[in-house]
Every structure is written in C-alpha cells, then in structure tokens.
Design a protein around this motif. Structure first.
Motif, short mmCIF file in Angstrom:
data_model
loop_
_atom_site.label_atom_id
_atom_site.label_comp_id
_atom_site.label_asym_id
_atom_site.label_seq_id
_atom_site.Cartn_x
_atom_site.Cartn_y
_atom_site.Cartn_z
N SER A 47 101.47 -24.96 -4.17
CA SER A 47 100.56 -25.95 -4.74
C SER A 47 100.54 -25.91 -6.27
O SER A 47 99.79 -26.68 -6.90
CB SER A 47 99.14 -25.73 -4.21
N ASP A 48 101.35 -25.04 -6.88
CA ASP A 48 101.34 -24.89 -8.33
C ASP A 48 102.57 -25.50 -8.97
O ASP A 48 103.64 -25.59 -8.35
CB ASP A 48 101.30 -23.40 -8.72
N ILE A 49 102.43 -25.86 -10.23
CA ILE A 49 103.58 -26.18 -11.07
C ILE A 49 103.80 -25.01 -12.01
O ILE A 49 102.84 -24.33 -12.41
CB ILE A 49 103.36 -27.50 -11.86
N SER A 50 105.04 -24.71 -12.35
CA SER A 50 105.34 -23.63 -13.27
C SER A 50 106.28 -24.17 -14.34
O SER A 50 106.54 -25.39 -14.39
CB SER A 50 105.98 -22.46 -12.52
N PHE A 51 106.76 -23.30 -15.21
CA PHE A 51 107.66 -23.75 -16.28
C PHE A 51 108.75 -22.71 -16.50
O PHE A 51 108.56 -21.52 -16.29
CB PHE A 51 106.88 -24.03 -17.57
N ALA B 14 106.72 -27.25 -8.15
CA ALA B 14 107.45 -28.01 -9.16
C ALA B 14 107.57 -27.15 -10.40
O ALA B 14 106.82 -26.19 -10.59
CB ALA B 14 106.72 -29.32 -9.49
N VAL B 15 108.54 -27.50 -11.26
CA VAL B 15 108.70 -26.75 -12.50
C VAL B 15 108.94 -27.71 -13.66
O VAL B 15 109.44 -28.83 -13.48
CB VAL B 15 109.88 -25.74 -12.43
N ILE B 16 108.58 -27.23 -14.84
CA ILE B 16 108.86 -27.93 -16.09
C ILE B 16 110.06 -27.24 -16.73
O ILE B 16 110.06 -26.02 -16.92
CB ILE B 16 107.64 -27.86 -17.04
N VAL B 17 111.10 -28.00 -17.05
CA VAL B 17 112.34 -27.42 -17.58
C VAL B 17 112.87 -28.28 -18.72
O VAL B 17 112.50 -29.45 -18.88
CB VAL B 17 113.42 -27.30 -16.48
N ARG B 18 113.77 -27.69 -19.50
CA ARG B 18 114.38 -28.44 -20.60
C ARG B 18 115.49 -29.35 -20.10
O ARG B 18 115.71 -30.45 -20.63
CB ARG B 18 114.94 -27.46 -21.65
N GLU B 19 116.21 -28.90 -19.09
CA GLU B 19 117.27 -29.72 -18.49
C GLU B 19 117.35 -29.41 -17.01
O GLU B 19 116.94 -28.33 -16.56
CB GLU B 19 118.61 -29.46 -19.18
N GLU B 20 117.86 -30.33 -16.25
CA GLU B 20 117.92 -30.16 -14.79
C GLU B 20 118.71 -28.90 -14.45
O GLU B 20 119.77 -28.62 -15.03
CB GLU B 20 118.57 -31.39 -14.15
#
Length: 345
Positions: free
Chosen positions: A36-40, A57-63
């Motif tokens: 249930s969390d988003i990370s980076f 889900a994650v936050i990233v600089r590129e796929e």
C-alpha cells in the motif's frame, strides 16, 4: 489518505509507467514499504533493495527493469519524494484558539486563527500573526513579533524585541535573542558590553532544535529568507546569513561574520569573527575557517584551505609512515657512506 499513482505523478510533474490507477496510502523506504506504500529509488547502491521491495509503486529517475509495479518517472526523485511525503504528513496538532492556561499580556496582539497551546507566555506589546502555532513552553518576550503561519515548537524562546517572519519553523529548545558574547577587559576583570540590538529572522526560514541565535550588540543579527539550520547551531551577534544558505549541525559562527547567498556550511564548521563567506561557497565538515572565502570557493580542513589542496595533503598524510621509513633507510645509507666521503676529502 488514499491517492492514485496518476495523481502523484501529476503533482510531481512526472509520468507513469505501468498501472497509474494503483492506490497508495503511505510512503516508506524501499526495505520497509508495503504493497500500500509508494517508495523512491535515487541511488544505484540500493538496487538490491529495489529488487526485493514490496512497495506498490516507486518514484525513479528513469524506467527500471528492477521493479515490476507502476513507476513514476521524474527528473529528480529526491525532490519528488519531498513533495509526496508532504501529502502523507499528518497535520500539526493545533489548540483551538488561545488556551486559558497560556499567559498572554493584555497589550499583546494575537492574530486570527492563531493556536496558542497551554503554558505559552506572550509578553507586553508582543505580536503573534494569524494562523501561527505556539506549542507548550514557548516564550515570546516583550515587543517581539511572530509572523503569520509560523510554528514555534516546545520550549522555544523568542526574547524581547526580536522579529520572526512568516512561514518560519523553529524547532524545540531554540533560543532567539540571547545576549551576544561581548566583553572588554579592564585589568583582570571582564566588563560586559550591553547587547542592545535584535535578531531578525526572515520568511521561510527553518531553525533546528537547540540553536542559539544571539542578539546584536548594535543593529541586528539577520537570518535572511529561506535559510535552513540543523540542530545545535551557534550564531553569534551581528552575524548575517544570506538567502537560501544551509548550516549543518554543531556549526559555530563567530560575531559579525557575513555569509552570502546559497552557502553551505558542513557539520562542526567553525568560523572566526569578522570574516566574509562569499555567495555559493562550500565549507566541508569540521573545517576551521580563519580567513574570508571567495564566492563559489570550496574549502576543507583546519585551517581551511582550497578543497583540492586539502585532498592532496590528506593523501600525503596517509603515506607519512611509509615516507618516514624511507627517510630512516636513507639516513642509514648516508651514515654508512660517510667514512668513504671523508677519505676522499
């Protein structure tokens, strides 16, 4: 709070790769995240954590192929993380209005929407701006001014006549406006020089816990807009810190130092009095600054010197034991050759 990944991407000006309709309810580090969390992910050193994370889900600089769920692609994952974390941050606890257990002088002005917790003291002629939050133990001295939406955490002291701007955060235990360390020697005695100036803190400043910011001997100690300080920072009388500068934990800035815009002072930096630190300068942790620093200059060491020079010296210092052994061997060789040299002369 529940929010779709698509909405997160919109707020951080990113794009979604994968199921943007996925809903998340929190943000966590890769190794602690749940579905249930988003990370980076912003550092290749954490590639293994990315591969094993349970984050939804994650936050990233590129796929990246290292994660199968939805990814929010952004230019700067650290900045995006800060924005997303603010979405899930719980609001500060607010006391409804002025607590009857607070001590407010009859001449003080309290702005609309201000939250004054129990055991707050606001002195004669002081002003507290609208929507400001003062937690228990806060002391606001006579004629001091606290700006709109400013937050003073527990046991902050803003002493008489000092000014704190709008949207400022001051963390617990900080003292603003204590006397500067000013004495003149008269024989064997130290005579106190009255400290009759103020401290002025401009808008959008954040002051860490247990900072000491001394009032000026004359005029003002001035923390300009957007400055951020860490915990346990000492700022002496008549110091000026320029816009957007960063001061890391346990730094000490002596009296009448002028610091430019966008300067970064590392942890445990010490700066001697009456120096100037130019715009954009960088001072490495534990440096001792004994001279003024030019704009954009990076320094290191004690006494501080240009960073590259310091690194060369550090490399040589690490080789001193080997160099010492070589010198001893050369000395023995010279001693062994000395009799032959004498015979020839």
């Amino acid at each position: 709070m529940q929010i779709e990944v698509n909405e997160i991407a919109r707020r951080v000006e990113g794009r979604v790769c994968g199921d943007g309709a996925r809903v998340v309810t929190g943000i966590q580090a890769l190794d602690a995240a749940k579905e249930s969390d988003i990370s980076f992910f912003a550092d290749v050193r954490y590639a293994d954590a990315l591969a094993h994370t349970r984050a939804g889900a994650v936050i990233v600089r590129e796929e990246t192929a290292g994660f199968e769920g939805p990814q929010v692609i952004v230019a700067n994952p650290q900045v995006a993380y800060a924005k997303v974390a603010s979405l899930f941050q719980r609001p500060l606890p607010r006391h409804p209005g002025v607590s009857p257990e607070a001590c407010i002088h009859s001449s003080a002005q309290i702005g609309p929407g201000a939250s004054i917790h129990p055991l707050v003291f606001v002195g004669e002629g002081a002003v507290v701006g609208e929507d400001a939050v003062l937690f228990p133990g806060v002391y606001v001295g006579a004629r001091a001014r606290i700006g709109a939406r400013t937050v003073l955490h527990p046991n902050v002291s803003v002493l008489h006549d000092c000014i704190v701007g709008n949207d400022v955060i001051v963390h617990a235990g900080t003292v603003i406006g204590s006397d500067g360390f000013g004495y003149v020697r008269d024989g064997g005695h130290s005579v106190k020089i009255p400290q009759i100036g103020i401290v002025q803190i401009d808008d959008q400043v954040e002051i860490g816990a247990n900072n000491c910011i001394d009032r000026a001997a004359l005029g003002r100690t001035w923390i300009r807009q957007g400055v951020k300080t860490d915990n346990l920072v000492q700022i002496a009388h008549n110091v000026v810190i320029g816009e957007g500068s960063l001061v890391v934990a346990q730094a000490g800035i002596s009296g009448s130092v002028k610091i430019g815009r966008g300067v970064v002072l590392g942890g445990q930096v010490g700066i001697a009095d009456h120096l100037e630190i130019g715009d954009g300068a960088r001072v490495a942790s534990q440096s001792g600054v004994m001279r003024s620093i030019e704009p954009g200059e990076a320094v290191n060491g004690s006494p501080a010197m240009p960073h590259r020079q310091f690194m060369r010296m550090a490399a040589l210092t690490a080789r001193l034991p080997q160099l010492n052994e070589r010198v001893k061997k050369l000395e023995k060789m010279i001693e062994a050759l000395a009799p032959f040299v004498k015979e020839r002369t």
